[in-house]
Design a protein around this motif. Sequence first.
Motif, PDB file in Angstrom:
ATOM      1  N   LEU A 129       0.807  -1.212  -0.129  1.00  0.00           N
ATOM      2  CA  LEU A 129      -0.042  -0.053  -0.039  1.00  0.00           C
ATOM      3  C   LEU A 129       0.839   1.308  -0.103  1.00  0.00           C
ATOM      4  O   LEU A 129       0.692   2.224  -0.715  1.00  0.00           O
ATOM      5  CB  LEU A 129      -0.940  -0.019   1.205  1.00  0.00           C
ATOM      6  N   GLY A 130       1.946   1.144   0.898  1.00  0.00           N
ATOM      7  CA  GLY A 130       2.892   2.235   0.663  1.00  0.00           C
ATOM      8  C   GLY A 130       3.471   2.688  -0.500  1.00  0.00           C
ATOM      9  O   GLY A 130       3.792   3.993  -0.840  1.00  0.00           O
ATOM     10  N   LEU A 131       3.889   1.446  -1.333  1.00  0.00           N
ATOM     11  CA  LEU A 131       4.466   1.749  -2.343  1.00  0.00           C
ATOM     12  C   LEU A 131       3.581   2.372  -3.562  1.00  0.00           C
ATOM     13  O   LEU A 131       3.834   3.140  -4.177  1.00  0.00           O
ATOM     14  CB  LEU A 131       4.952   0.394  -2.894  1.00  0.00           C
ATOM     15  N   GLY A 132       2.232   1.903  -3.561  1.00  0.00           N
ATOM     16  CA  GLY A 132       1.258   2.503  -4.204  1.00  0.00           C
ATOM     17  C   GLY A 132       1.124   4.033  -3.949  1.00  0.00           C
ATOM     18  O   GLY A 132       1.063   4.748  -5.041  1.00  0.00           O
ATOM     19  N   LEU A 133       0.926   4.170  -2.765  1.00  0.00           N
ATOM     20  CA  LEU A 133       0.861   5.523  -2.575  1.00  0.00           C
ATOM     21  C   LEU A 133       2.084   6.524  -2.853  1.00  0.00           C
ATOM     22  O   LEU A 133       1.898   7.645  -3.347  1.00  0.00           O
ATOM     23  CB  LEU A 133       0.666   5.764  -1.146  1.00  0.00           C
ATOM     24  N   ALA A 134       3.319   5.857  -2.562  1.00  0.00           N
ATOM     25  CA  ALA A 134       4.589   6.668  -2.803  1.00  0.00           C
ATOM     26  C   ALA A 134       4.559   7.019  -4.383  1.00  0.00           C
ATOM     27  O   ALA A 134       5.125   7.999  -4.723  1.00  0.00           O
ATOM     28  CB  ALA A 134       5.702   6.008  -2.290  1.00  0.00           C
ATOM     29  N   LEU A 135       4.090   5.970  -5.067  1.00  0.00           N
ATOM     30  CA  LEU A 135       4.192   6.086  -6.903  1.00  0.00           C
ATOM     31  C   LEU A 135       3.356   7.199  -7.079  1.00  0.00           C
ATOM     32  O   LEU A 135       3.635   7.875  -8.003  1.00  0.00           O
ATOM     33  CB  LEU A 135       4.202   4.704  -7.254  1.00  0.00           C
ATOM     34  N   ASN A 182      12.741   1.739  -6.235  1.00  0.00           N
ATOM     35  CA  ASN A 182      13.551   2.878  -5.215  1.00  0.00           C
ATOM     36  C   ASN A 182      12.762   4.118  -5.276  1.00  0.00           C
ATOM     37  O   ASN A 182      13.354   5.080  -5.350  1.00  0.00           O
ATOM     38  CB  ASN A 182      14.749   2.898  -5.892  1.00  0.00           C
ATOM     39  N   PRO A 183      11.421   4.045  -4.568  1.00  0.00           N
ATOM     40  CA  PRO A 183      10.918   5.248  -4.453  1.00  0.00           C
ATOM     41  C   PRO A 183      11.447   6.145  -3.345  1.00  0.00           C
ATOM     42  O   PRO A 183      11.656   5.647  -2.174  1.00  0.00           O
ATOM     43  CB  PRO A 183       9.491   4.780  -4.098  1.00  0.00           C
ATOM     44  N   LYS A 184      11.958   7.299  -3.519  1.00  0.00           N
ATOM     45  CA  LYS A 184      12.543   8.325  -2.534  1.00  0.00           C
ATOM     46  C   LYS A 184      11.790   8.597  -1.526  1.00  0.00           C
ATOM     47  O   LYS A 184      12.270   9.033  -0.640  1.00  0.00           O
ATOM     48  CB  LYS A 184      13.362   9.309  -3.451  1.00  0.00           C
ATOM     49  N   ASN A 185      10.636   8.638  -1.780  1.00  0.00           N
ATOM     50  CA  ASN A 185       9.496   9.204  -0.808  1.00  0.00           C
ATOM     51  C   ASN A 185       8.885   8.161   0.248  1.00  0.00           C
ATOM     52  O   ASN A 185       7.913   8.363   0.957  1.00  0.00           O
ATOM     53  CB  ASN A 185       8.595  10.010  -1.426  1.00  0.00           C
ATOM     54  N   LEU A 186       9.455   7.015  -0.002  1.00  0.00           N
ATOM     55  CA  LEU A 186       8.918   5.909   0.944  1.00  0.00           C
ATOM     56  C   LEU A 186       9.770   5.347   2.245  1.00  0.00           C
ATOM     57  O   LEU A 186      10.795   5.234   1.825  1.00  0.00           O
ATOM     58  CB  LEU A 186       8.603   4.453   0.002  1.00  0.00           C
ATOM     59  N   VAL A 187       9.359   5.430   3.203  1.00  0.00           N
ATOM     60  CA  VAL A 187       9.808   4.880   4.308  1.00  0.00           C
ATOM     61  C   VAL A 187       9.203   3.961   5.017  1.00  0.00           C
ATOM     62  O   VAL A 187       8.294   3.996   5.208  1.00  0.00           O
ATOM     63  CB  VAL A 187       9.907   6.005   5.610  1.00  0.00           C
ATOM     64  N   ARG A 224       4.988  13.541  -1.925  1.00  0.00           N
ATOM     65  CA  ARG A 224       4.653  13.267  -0.392  1.00  0.00           C
ATOM     66  C   ARG A 224       5.232  12.290   0.147  1.00  0.00           C
ATOM     67  O   ARG A 224       5.730  11.336  -0.395  1.00  0.00           O
ATOM     68  CB  ARG A 224       2.978  13.095  -0.244  1.00  0.00           C
ATOM     69  N   ARG A 225       5.720  12.506   1.456  1.00  0.00           N
ATOM     70  CA  ARG A 225       6.386  11.284   2.167  1.00  0.00           C
ATOM     71  C   ARG A 225       5.531  10.127   2.575  1.00  0.00           C
ATOM     72  O   ARG A 225       4.451  10.840   2.966  1.00  0.00           O
ATOM     73  CB  ARG A 225       7.297  11.740   3.291  1.00  0.00           C
ATOM     74  N   VAL A 226       5.890   9.163   2.256  1.00  0.00           N
ATOM     75  CA  VAL A 226       4.856   8.072   2.797  1.00  0.00           C
ATOM     76  C   VAL A 226       5.677   7.141   3.649  1.00  0.00           C
ATOM     77  O   VAL A 226       6.702   6.620   3.374  1.00  0.00           O
ATOM     78  CB  VAL A 226       4.618   7.264   1.406  1.00  0.00           C
ATOM     79  N   ILE A 227       5.067   6.759   4.904  1.00  0.00           N
ATOM     80  CA  ILE A 227       5.510   5.647   6.070  1.00  0.00           C
ATOM     81  C   ILE A 227       4.646   4.622   5.999  1.00  0.00           C
ATOM     82  O   ILE A 227       3.375   4.893   6.099  1.00  0.00           O
ATOM     83  CB  ILE A 227       5.421   6.686   7.157  1.00  0.00           C
ATOM     84  N   ALA A 228       5.460   3.509   5.634  1.00  0.00           N
ATOM     85  CA  ALA A 228       4.759   2.054   5.899  1.00  0.00           C
ATOM     86  C   ALA A 228       5.145   1.508   7.039  1.00  0.00           C
ATOM     87  O   ALA A 228       6.116   1.527   7.457  1.00  0.00           O
ATOM     88  CB  ALA A 228       4.989   1.464   4.509  1.00  0.00           C
TER      89      ALA A 228
END
Length: 94
Positions: free
Chosen positions: A9-15, A45-50, A20-24
Amino acid sequence: MRHSLGVLLGLGLALAQPKRRVIALEGDGSILMQLGALATIANLNPKNLVIVVWDNGMYQITGSQPAATAATLSLAALFWIVRERRRHGREDGV
């Protein structure tokens, strides 16, 4: 999230929301069941996914059975190996 697909879910949101920063949030048992998802995330390698992983040594949602992290597997060591391979551009085994 039921049966924790938080990283996907985090990956989908990050893409979908690259600015926006996404925290999973994920548990260790769940992350062990999603190693393929981690490979996909590493390739994209989405830079905005933590990703934050709680290591409590069990599969909490299915009855608290012990996970491999309870005794033999270190997620920190696993993630360190992946990071080092990427940093040095290695495609062979470590």
